[in-house]
Design an enzyme around this catalytic site. Structure first.
Site, PDB file in Angstrom:
ATOM      1  N   ARG A  49      -8.141   1.483  -2.889  1.00 48.17           N
ATOM      2  CA  ARG A  49      -6.708   1.347  -2.471  1.00 48.17           C
ATOM      3  C   ARG A  49      -5.949   1.042  -3.851  1.00 48.17           C
ATOM      4  O   ARG A  49      -6.367   0.746  -4.844  1.00 48.17           O
ATOM      5  CB  ARG A  49      -6.238   0.079  -1.320  1.00 48.17           C
ATOM      6  CG  ARG A  49      -7.225  -1.185  -1.173  1.00 48.17           C
ATOM      7  CD  ARG A  49      -7.228  -1.968  -2.285  1.00 48.17           C
ATOM      8  NE  ARG A  49      -6.035  -2.481  -2.692  1.00 48.17           N
ATOM      9  CZ  ARG A  49      -5.532  -2.912  -3.757  1.00 48.17           C
ATOM     10  NH1 ARG A  49      -6.373  -3.053  -4.574  1.00 48.17           N
ATOM     11  NH2 ARG A  49      -4.204  -3.378  -3.798  1.00 48.17           N
ATOM     12  N   GLY A  50      -4.572   0.715  -3.432  1.00 48.15           N
ATOM     13  CA  GLY A  50      -3.560   0.499  -4.743  1.00 48.15           C
ATOM     14  C   GLY A  50      -3.292   1.947  -5.494  1.00 48.15           C
ATOM     15  O   GLY A  50      -4.035   2.666  -5.534  1.00 48.15           O
ATOM     16  N   ALA A  51      -2.059   2.001  -5.684  1.00 53.57           N
ATOM     17  CA  ALA A  51      -1.558   3.466  -5.927  1.00 53.57           C
ATOM     18  C   ALA A  51      -2.241   4.258  -7.086  1.00 53.57           C
ATOM     19  O   ALA A  51      -2.746   5.254  -6.784  1.00 53.57           O
ATOM     20  CB  ALA A  51       0.084   3.353  -6.147  1.00 53.57           C
ATOM     21  N   ARG A  86      -2.846   8.865   2.893  1.00 59.53           N
ATOM     22  CA  ARG A  86      -1.980   7.791   3.083  1.00 59.53           C
ATOM     23  C   ARG A  86      -0.543   8.278   2.333  1.00 59.53           C
ATOM     24  O   ARG A  86      -0.588   9.026   1.487  1.00 59.53           O
ATOM     25  CB  ARG A  86      -2.403   6.616   1.973  1.00 59.53           C
ATOM     26  CG  ARG A  86      -3.749   6.055   2.532  1.00 59.53           C
ATOM     27  CD  ARG A  86      -4.172   4.570   1.893  1.00 59.53           C
ATOM     28  NE  ARG A  86      -3.195   3.545   2.499  1.00 59.53           N
ATOM     29  CZ  ARG A  86      -3.090   2.294   1.768  1.00 59.53           C
ATOM     30  NH1 ARG A  86      -3.939   2.094   0.798  1.00 59.53           N
ATOM     31  NH2 ARG A  86      -2.233   1.516   2.429  1.00 59.53           N
ATOM     32  N   GLN A 188      -4.791  -8.691   0.561  1.00 60.02           N
ATOM     33  CA  GLN A 188      -5.457  -8.396  -0.951  1.00 60.02           C
ATOM     34  C   GLN A 188      -5.040  -9.415  -2.022  1.00 60.02           C
ATOM     35  O   GLN A 188      -5.854  -9.375  -2.985  1.00 60.02           O
ATOM     36  CB  GLN A 188      -4.367  -7.027  -1.127  1.00 60.02           C
ATOM     37  CG  GLN A 188      -4.716  -5.610  -0.499  1.00 60.02           C
ATOM     38  CD  GLN A 188      -3.808  -5.698   0.779  1.00 60.02           C
ATOM     39  OE1 GLN A 188      -3.527  -6.582   1.240  1.00 60.02           O
ATOM     40  NE2 GLN A 188      -3.750  -4.309   1.243  1.00 60.02           N
ATOM     41  N   ASP A 229       4.179   1.245  -5.260  1.00 62.04           N
ATOM     42  CA  ASP A 229       3.511   2.416  -4.430  1.00 62.04           C
ATOM     43  C   ASP A 229       4.338   3.663  -4.536  1.00 62.04           C
ATOM     44  O   ASP A 229       3.722   4.766  -4.774  1.00 62.04           O
ATOM     45  CB  ASP A 229       3.294   2.287  -3.072  1.00 62.04           C
ATOM     46  CG  ASP A 229       2.252   1.366  -2.928  1.00 62.04           C
ATOM     47  OD1 ASP A 229       2.094   0.200  -2.949  1.00 62.04           O
ATOM     48  OD2 ASP A 229       0.805   1.810  -2.763  1.00 62.04           O
ATOM     49  N   ASN A 239       6.514  -1.105  -1.946  1.00 55.79           N
ATOM     50  CA  ASN A 239       5.402  -1.915  -2.451  1.00 55.79           C
ATOM     51  C   ASN A 239       5.218  -2.721  -1.225  1.00 55.79           C
ATOM     52  O   ASN A 239       5.632  -2.519  -0.161  1.00 55.79           O
ATOM     53  CB  ASN A 239       5.753  -2.888  -3.657  1.00 55.79           C
ATOM     54  CG  ASN A 239       4.416  -3.453  -4.168  1.00 55.79           C
ATOM     55  OD1 ASN A 239       3.515  -2.686  -4.432  1.00 55.79           O
ATOM     56  ND2 ASN A 239       4.528  -4.580  -4.370  1.00 55.79           N
ATOM     57  N   LYS A 240       3.950  -3.571  -1.336  1.00 53.57           N
ATOM     58  CA  LYS A 240       3.350  -4.161   0.069  1.00 53.57           C
ATOM     59  C   LYS A 240       4.344  -4.901   0.904  1.00 53.57           C
ATOM     60  O   LYS A 240       5.193  -5.568   0.205  1.00 53.57           O
ATOM     61  CB  LYS A 240       2.021  -4.865  -0.633  1.00 53.57           C
ATOM     62  CG  LYS A 240       1.285  -5.552   0.373  1.00 53.57           C
ATOM     63  CD  LYS A 240       0.793  -4.705   1.276  1.00 53.57           C
ATOM     64  CE  LYS A 240      -0.140  -3.698   0.911  1.00 53.57           C
ATOM     65  NZ  LYS A 240      -0.423  -2.604   1.847  1.00 53.57           N
TER      66      LYS A 240
HETATM   67  O1  MRU Z   1      -2.226  -1.135   0.908  1.00 57.79           O
HETATM   68  P1  MRU Z   1      -2.743  -1.160  -0.617  1.00 57.79           P
HETATM   69  O2  MRU Z   1      -3.476  -2.261  -0.869  1.00 57.79           O
HETATM   70  O3  MRU Z   1      -3.091   0.269  -1.064  1.00 57.79           O
HETATM   71  O4  MRU Z   1      -1.324  -1.597  -1.272  1.00 57.79           O
HETATM   72  C1  MRU Z   1      -1.290  -1.651  -2.505  1.00 57.79           C
HETATM   73  C2  MRU Z   1      -0.184  -2.239  -3.328  1.00 57.79           C
HETATM   74  O5  MRU Z   1       1.051  -2.302  -2.670  1.00 57.79           O
HETATM   75  C3  MRU Z   1       0.019  -2.396  -4.753  1.00 57.79           C
HETATM   76  O6  MRU Z   1       1.143  -3.416  -4.954  1.00 57.79           O
HETATM   77  C4  MRU Z   1       0.778  -1.307  -5.280  1.00 57.79           C
HETATM   78  O7  MRU Z   1      -0.263  -0.109  -4.749  1.00 57.79           O
HETATM   79  C5  MRU Z   1       0.451  -1.256  -6.716  1.00 57.79           C
HETATM   80  S1  MRU Z   1      -1.046  -1.013  -7.292  1.00 57.79           S
HETATM   81  C6  MRU Z   1      -1.032  -1.231  -9.149  1.00 57.79           C
END
Ligand code: MRU
Length: 345
Positions: A49-51, A86, A188, A229, A239-240
């Site tokens: 996970r993470g963009a 996603r 996370q 994201d 973002n999250k």
């Molecule tokens: O749902 P996730 O864990 O994939 O979400 C991740 C985030 O929201 C991060 O802050 C974002 O992707 C930036 S990662 C460098």
């Protein structure tokens, strides 16, 4: 150069090895992906996970798609399937498109495709170091910062974006303390950011998300630094979930709110945050957050679980990229960035 003690993604022979982040911090387990379906699953179920890491993983997914396909149509169908894993992190679509261009340019050469996937991964790490140096320069010596979710080495191919800035600033002597939001519902912050902060030996404290506003009001936070994201053309940033409310409190109390993200997270085709698709995830993440059957709410309860929210650009102090820092007027400056640095987008 300092490096983290783990690797999120690597090829071993013709298999893709991915660190299974659902097991952290209890155990370090790896997944072996061999097909486009394996890669789709790893992204969808959030083993990765993470963009930026989703983007790098998808790069290898397109390589598998080319290996498996007997026609151009089949390849394109697999790419569309992969890109649907996603919806919010635009790095996924960005990486799939970049790999598709390579496939067409080099007549589906598997060698070229594997090289391009490797390049996406390597560029991700280089980019994170570059933006971290810009980001660190924004902080005063002895700063206390707050971060949300995980935008570290675990969210990328290495080093990290928001947490990369924090690590760089720590090495530069600018960080006194870090507060990490635990980040409900998937935690996370607690499971991943805290793991990285301990790994890097940065003085830090984990807080329930609801504590952040009190710390900000009490002037105990000098800056907030988060990842992204998807960033729209006008600077609105997805973002999250929970990032938006942090930005509102930050603005009310005059605390700078920084977004650290590579240019591949900017969606030049999305005008504003209203046009960003927001992923809704299963109710089980909220009622059974550790996925072990210990319910924290009755199964029959209705749940609303959007995975991201949009922070309006008015609440953002600056966006930190590998090519420099973007401030208001965001749209004008993002357009300039596109002209100077992005030939394909
Ligand atoms: O749902 P996730 O864990 O994939 O979400 C991740 C985030 O929201 C991060 O802050 C974002 O992707 C930036 S990662 C460098």
């Amino acid at each position: 150069m300092m490096k983290e003690s783990f690797e999120t993604i690597r090829m071993e022979g013709d298999d893709l090895i991915l660190l299974d982040q659902r097991r952290l911090p209890s155990s370090m387990e790896y997944i072996r992906a061999k097909t486009v379906d394996d890669v789709y699953r790893a992204i969808k179920d959030m083993a990765v996970r993470g963009a930026p890491l989703i983007g790098s993983t998808a790069g290898y997914g397109v390589y598998f798609a080319a290996k498996e396909s007997r026609s151009k149509e089949e390849f394109l169908k697999k790419c569309t399937f992969l890109a649907s894993a996603r919806p919010t992190a635009v790095n996924l679509m960005w990486a799939v498109d970049r790999m598709k261009r390579t496939a067409f340019e080099y007549d589906f050469s598997l060698e070229k495709l594997l090289k391009e996937a490797d390049r996406i991964k390597e560029e991700d790490i280089e980019t994170n170091h570059a933006l971290s140096i810009y980001g660190s320069s924004l902080l005063e010596k002895g700063s206390t910062v707050l971060t949300h979710c995980n935008a570290g080495a675990l969210a990328t191919s290495g080093w990290g974006t928001a947490l990369g800035v924090i690590k760089q600033a720590f090495l530069d002597g600018r960080i006194k303390h870090v507060y990490a939001d635990e980040t409900r519902p998937r935690l996370q912050g607690a499971r991943l950011t805290a793991f990285e902060l301990v790994d890097f030996k940065i003085p830090s404290t984990l807080i329930p998300d609801s504590v952040a506003a009190t710390l900000i009001r009490d002037k105990r936070i000098d800056a907030i630094i988060v990842g992204a994201d998807r960033i729209a053309l006008n600077g609105d940033t997805a973002n999250k979930i929970g990032t938006f409310s942090l930005s509102v409190v930050a603005k009310a109390y005059g605390v700078p709110m920084y977004i650290a993200a590579p240019i591949s997270t900017i969606d030049f085709n999305t005008r504003s945050g209203k046009d960003i698709p927001i992923e809704e995830r299963d109710k089980s993440e909220v009622i059974d957050p550790l996925d072990n059957g210990m319910l924290i709410a009755p199964e029959g309860m209705d749940v609303y679980n959007p995975s991201f929210d949009v922070t309006p650009h008015e609440n953002i102090t600056a966006i930190i990229t590998e090519k420099g820092i973007i401030e208001e007027p965001f749209e004008e400056n993002i357009r300039k960035l596109k002209e100077c640095c992005c030939s394909h987008t």
